[in-house]
Design a protein around this motif. Sequence first.
Motif, PDB file in Angstrom:
ATOM      1  N   GLU A  14      -2.223  -9.194   1.692  1.00  0.00           N
ATOM      2  CA  GLU A  14      -2.169  -7.806   1.248  1.00  0.00           C
ATOM      3  C   GLU A  14      -3.166  -7.604   0.116  1.00  0.00           C
ATOM      4  O   GLU A  14      -3.512  -8.539  -0.605  1.00  0.00           O
ATOM      5  N   ALA A  15      -3.607  -6.392  -0.023  1.00  0.00           N
ATOM      6  CA  ALA A  15      -4.536  -6.068  -1.110  1.00  0.00           C
ATOM      7  C   ALA A  15      -3.831  -6.263  -2.453  1.00  0.00           C
ATOM      8  O   ALA A  15      -2.626  -6.028  -2.575  1.00  0.00           O
ATOM      9  N   ALA A  16      -4.583  -6.690  -3.452  1.00  0.00           N
ATOM     10  CA  ALA A  16      -4.025  -6.872  -4.787  1.00  0.00           C
ATOM     11  C   ALA A  16      -3.626  -5.522  -5.352  1.00  0.00           C
ATOM     12  O   ALA A  16      -4.279  -4.511  -5.115  1.00  0.00           O
ATOM     13  N   ARG A  17      -2.544  -5.530  -6.081  1.00  0.00           N
ATOM     14  CA  ARG A  17      -2.063  -4.289  -6.701  1.00  0.00           C
ATOM     15  C   ARG A  17      -2.354  -4.340  -8.194  1.00  0.00           C
ATOM     16  O   ARG A  17      -2.261  -5.380  -8.822  1.00  0.00           O
ATOM     17  N   SER A  18      -2.694  -3.211  -8.739  1.00  0.00           N
ATOM     18  CA  SER A  18      -2.946  -3.165 -10.179  1.00  0.00           C
ATOM     19  C   SER A  18      -1.623  -2.977 -10.921  1.00  0.00           C
ATOM     20  O   SER A  18      -0.660  -2.437 -10.385  1.00  0.00           O
ATOM     21  N   VAL A  19      -1.617  -3.440 -12.153  1.00  0.00           N
ATOM     22  CA  VAL A  19      -0.429  -3.334 -12.993  1.00  0.00           C
ATOM     23  C   VAL A  19      -0.844  -2.665 -14.292  1.00  0.00           C
ATOM     24  O   VAL A  19      -1.831  -3.063 -14.915  1.00  0.00           O
TER      25      VAL A  19
END
Length: 60
Positions: free
Chosen positions: A18-23
């Motif tokens: 999955e694409a990396a998610r920003s935090v």
Amino acid sequence: MYVLVPDLEMLSRVRLPEAARSVALPAEEEREYRRFCEGIVTILGSGDTFTYRSHRAMYF
């Protein structure tokens, strides 16, 4: 014997990550994180400008 061409059935089962998610961090945690990263980058790149800049590019 070496098989240079993988089994096509095996390739059909491969799943992409999955694409990396920003935090988003609260401001104080962001400052703390940046101080931590700067310390790590300084340690890893100690005495080597190229290494320092490379690590800095990865962390910031």
